[in-house]
Design an enzyme around this catalytic site. Structure first.
Site, short mmCIF file in Angstrom:
data_model
loop_
_atom_site.label_atom_id
_atom_site.label_comp_id
_atom_site.label_asym_id
_atom_site.label_seq_id
_atom_site.Cartn_x
_atom_site.Cartn_y
_atom_site.Cartn_z
N ASN A 1 0.86 -1.19 0.00
CA ASN A 1 0.00 0.00 0.00
C ASN A 1 0.89 1.23 0.00
OD1 ASN A 1 -1.30 2.20 2.16
ND2 ASN A 1 -2.71 1.51 0.58
N GLU B 1 -1.50 0.46 -5.23
CA GLU B 1 -1.52 1.75 -5.93
C GLU B 1 -0.40 1.89 -6.94
OE1 GLU B 1 -3.73 2.27 -2.12
OE2 GLU B 1 -1.79 1.39 -2.65
N ASP C 1 -5.22 22.20 7.50
CA ASP C 1 -5.75 21.19 6.59
C ASP C 1 -6.40 21.84 5.37
OD1 ASP C 1 -6.43 18.59 5.67
OD2 ASP C 1 -6.59 17.93 7.75
#
Length: 427
Positions: A138, A201, A249
């Site tokens: 991953n 991925e 963020d």
């Protein structure tokens, strides 16, 4: 061709030679170039230049995917549905351009962005790990807070890496990881795609690259990483945590401080002429890399409802997270309403969705506003859904995560299509 040359081959780079401190000064300058690719080659107390903005426009990302910006969603879907196995593996120790040593993060120009930040943050680091049970690999982007020259705190949300980490806890064994910094936009985009936990991925990235992706075998674990400017090796501790945050963020607001796992680093491999890729928190690069991979999820969900969907975009003004515009070729009067419901369910963080006809350019905010201005009757075309589960990033969401969602059906009334014909389009 090295990493910087690959970027230069696709993008215009603005070079800044003024000496800049990694604490505040670099960010202050980068904010003056929100859509540009910028190289800062005179960083105080560091020999490594800083590169930023390689993925801060759809056009740049499309350039590395070898498609038009309007084709990005379909390109991502194709890569997700047709991953390519990787057959190019090399040993890091055999790659002569790397200088390998004991981990020492003080040699990397990690930025402190804002005055209330928890400290210096790595923002473009891709973490590579393997499922402790299946060995499936991953990769995912995570923010990481500098704690010491060989320690980082990592923010992990409940997705694949989190699942691996929980299993590592059950096995009472620290989780082997590697961190790659300095990857091209196509590879970065692949690491953010929403694929099943039993998929890799990097095989999506390999599809983006038509089978040309090569991986390097780490020295301290069985983890493989793409060629990158900087590669760090280490373990996520199952017993050690640290305060992580504050951090700015997507919504340009501070996330809360949490106890998060600590990464203990063992080695680092830095290219001889490395550049350090830094992503500006809440900047366009941050937004696009996080938001673009959600567009295929919305597209496919809408397509199951209205097969004539044309395209989907999570808008930059909506932080590429909270606002979506969906273009359809309307066939039935209720299509717009059904599309709204499908979009809101496909991406639970979505707050506002606008549905328009195929003659509206969803990549142009002015055109979307035109559709709302001329095709919306408020009492009939606006859906309000209170107390729905929303995004933790939404500043107006309640403590339990609920918010009010709105859908706007800005499509033509099919019984009066001639009233909405855009005359200028006929010339």
């Amino acid at each position: 061709m090295n990493f910087l040359e690959k970027i230069e081959n696709k993008q215009e780079i603005i070079t800044i030679s003024d000496e800049l401190d990694t604490k505040y000064e670099v960010l202050e300058l980068l904010k003056k170039y929100p859509r540009d690719t910028v190289l800062l080659n005179n960083i105080k107390n560091s020999d490594i230049p800083i590169l930023s903005g390689i993925s801060n426009t759809r056009e740049k990302i499309a350039g590395f995917l070898n498609c038009k910006q309007t084709e990005i969603t379909q390109k991502i879907i194709k890569g997700m549905e047709n991953p390519l196995k990787i057959n190019k593996f090399f040993e890091i120790s055999d790659e002569k351009e790397y200088i390998s040593s004991k981990a020492d993060l003080s040699k990397i120009p990690i930025l402190t962005h804002y005055k209330k930040d928890g400290g210096p943050y790595i923002t473009s680091g891709v973490v590579f790990a393997r499922d402790p049970d299946t060995g499936i690999a991953n990769s995912s982007i995570h923010r990481m807070l500098y704690l010491d020259k060989d320690k980082l705190a990592i923010r992990i949300v409940p997705r694949n890496l989190y699942t691996y980490f929980q299993r590592a806890k059950e096995l009472n064994k620290d989780l082997d990881i590697a961190i790659a910094i300095g990857l091209d936009p196509a590879t970065l985009l692949a690491t953010t795609t929403s694929i099943p936990i039993n998929a890799d991925e990097m095989e999506v990235a390999n599809a983006f690259k038509n089978g040309d992706l090569k991986l390097l075998k780490c020295e301290d674990s069985d983890i493989n990483v793409p060629e990158a400017e900087i590669i760090l090796e280490g373990k996520i501790s199952i017993s050690e945590t640290s305060k992580e945050g504050p951090f700015v963020d997507l919504t340009d607001t501070y996330d809360v401080v949490r106890d998060e796992p600590v990464i203990n680093l063992s080695k680092m491999h830095i290219k001889k002429n490395a550049v350090y890729h830094s992503i500006v928190p809440a900047g366009f690069e941050h937004r696009l890399l996080q938001g673009l991979p959600q567009e295929p999820r919305i597209f496919k969900s809408v397509q199951n409802t209205v097969p004539t969907v044309q395209n989907v975009v999570l808008t930059e003004g909506g932080c590429c997270w909270l606002h979506a515009a969906i273009a359809i070729k309307k066939q039935n009067q209720g299509d717009g309403k059904n599309v709204i419901l499908a979009a809101l369910s496909a991406h639970p963080s979505l707050k506002h969705a606008v549905v328009v006809d195929e003659d509206i350019n969803i990549f142009d905010p002015e055109d979307i506003e035109y559709a709302i201005a001329t095709r919306v009757k408020g009492d009939e075309d606006i859906l309000i859904i209170p107390k729905a589960r929303g995004s933790s990033l939404d500043p107006v969401a309640t403590p339990d995560g609920t918010t009010t969602k709105i859908g706007v059906d800005a499509t033509k009334d099919l019984t009066k299509k001639e009233k909405f014909q855009r005359v200028s389009f006929d010339y």
